[in-house]
Write a protein that holds these residues in place. Structure first.
Motif, short mmCIF file in Angstrom:
data_model
loop_
_atom_site.label_atom_id
_atom_site.label_comp_id
_atom_site.label_asym_id
_atom_site.label_seq_id
_atom_site.Cartn_x
_atom_site.Cartn_y
_atom_site.Cartn_z
N LYS A 18 0.84 -1.21 0.00
CA LYS A 18 0.00 0.00 0.00
C LYS A 18 0.88 1.26 0.00
CE LYS A 18 -4.06 -2.01 0.34
NZ LYS A 18 -5.04 -1.95 -0.79
N MET A 19 1.93 1.24 0.80
CA MET A 19 2.78 2.42 0.98
C MET A 19 3.69 2.68 -0.22
SD MET A 19 3.85 1.75 4.95
CE MET A 19 4.98 3.14 5.03
N ILE A 20 4.11 1.60 -0.90
CA ILE A 20 5.11 1.73 -1.96
C ILE A 20 4.63 2.59 -3.12
CG2 ILE A 20 4.45 -0.30 -3.35
CD1 ILE A 20 8.05 0.64 -2.43
N GLN A 21 3.32 2.64 -3.32
CA GLN A 21 2.77 3.37 -4.46
C GLN A 21 2.99 4.88 -4.35
OE1 GLN A 21 -1.22 1.78 -5.58
NE2 GLN A 21 -0.83 0.23 -4.03
N ASN A 22 3.17 5.37 -3.13
CA ASN A 22 3.37 6.82 -2.96
C ASN A 22 4.77 7.19 -2.48
OD1 ASN A 22 0.59 7.39 -3.54
ND2 ASN A 22 0.07 6.62 -1.51
N ASN A 23 5.58 6.19 -2.15
CA ASN A 23 6.88 6.51 -1.54
C ASN A 23 7.94 5.49 -1.95
OD1 ASN A 23 8.52 8.09 -0.02
ND2 ASN A 23 7.77 7.39 1.96
N PHE A 24 8.03 5.22 -3.25
CA PHE A 24 8.85 4.12 -3.74
C PHE A 24 10.31 4.23 -3.32
CE2 PHE A 24 11.58 2.17 -6.98
CZ PHE A 24 11.13 0.86 -6.94
#
Length: 259
Positions: free
Chosen positions: A137-143
């Motif tokens: 979930k987090m990777i999509q905005n903070n790769f």
């Protein structure tokens, strides 16, 4: 030099070097076949070394947003079939070990030996499954920050200082992984099943190489797993990234296993 085949309309990249016993090297999560570059020259002196970029890593394409161990294995098997390989030794690092277990499950009579390098035949704990779900979930905005943090956390403080150059080079490779590749592999690892039986019920050579200071895989759990699955185990004094932290010891261990 890398070569390519097409698998389900996706490009798969691989290399094929040397002559002798065939050894297939499978990289881990956020890695690609270049991770083997430091040890491949020694291994390929008397062996045929195959390296493959897993789906969604390196120069290989993605296939959707879930790369299960079954689809990873099917892709690797397509390369091995293309090369007309009848018998081979498998060495898989971390995620690569999970893929190797699936290949061995599918083709037990083709396997001469299987080495889990900083890897396990156990499934994820419930806590780890939740972490993977949250990470996707987090990777999509903070790769970039997520990859940098998760990669650096694979090393202890001593290794971060000692292998700063090597870690930075590996990190740059990790940052080339597409977001889709990250999500698909992470989900595949989250849903994978226990594979203890693959080790326990087959008679090919089995080796677990563990890191004494591995922050991802507890060494005591690895020792218990080796005993439970009747596998040989070698414990190196580094962490999760043996190709960087224990390169020369790793080469020695692998050459003994191969030969």
């Amino acid at each position: 030099m890398n070569k390519n085949i097409t698998f389900k309309n996706a490009n798969l990249s691989f290399s094929d070097e040397g002559k002798g016993s065939t050894v297939v090297l499978i990289h881990g999560f956020l890695e690609n076949s270049t991770m083997w570059d430091t040890i491949k020259p020694e291994l390929s002196k008397r062996n045929r070394i195959i390296t493959i970029d897993l789906l969604g890593h390196g120069k290989s394409d993605c296939l959707g947003y879930v790369h299960s161990m079954e689809i990873f294995a099917e892709a690797v098997e397509a390369v091995l079939k293309h090369l007309k390989l009848r018998k081979f030794i498998l060495v898989g690092h971390s995620l690569g070990g999970y893929v190797c277990l699936q290949i061995a499950k599918n083709n037990p009579t083709k396997i001469k030996g299987l080495c889990l390098l900083n890897s396990t035949s156990n499934e994820d704990s419930e806590e780890r499954k939740k972490l993977r779900f949250r990470a996707n979930k987090m990777i999509q905005n903070n790769f970039t920050n997520m990859v940098r943090m998760s990669f650096v956390n694979l090393f202890g403080e001593e290794s971060r200082l000692k292998f700063k150059t090597e870690i930075n080079a590996a990190l740059q490779e990790a940052l080339q992984t597409p977001i889709q590749g990250y999500i698909a592999a992470n989900e595949g690892m989250r849903i994978r099943e226990n594979s203890n039986a693959v080790l326990l019920e087959n008679y090919f050579k089995k080796l677990i190489i563990a890191g004494e200071k591995d922050p991802v895989l507890d060494v005591e759990t690895s020792l218990q797993e080796a005993k439970k699955t009747s596998s040989e185990i070698v414990v190196l004094n580094g962490g999760h990234m043996s190709t960087i932290e224990n390169k020369f010891d790793l080469i020695d261990v692998l050459l003994k296993f191969i030969n």
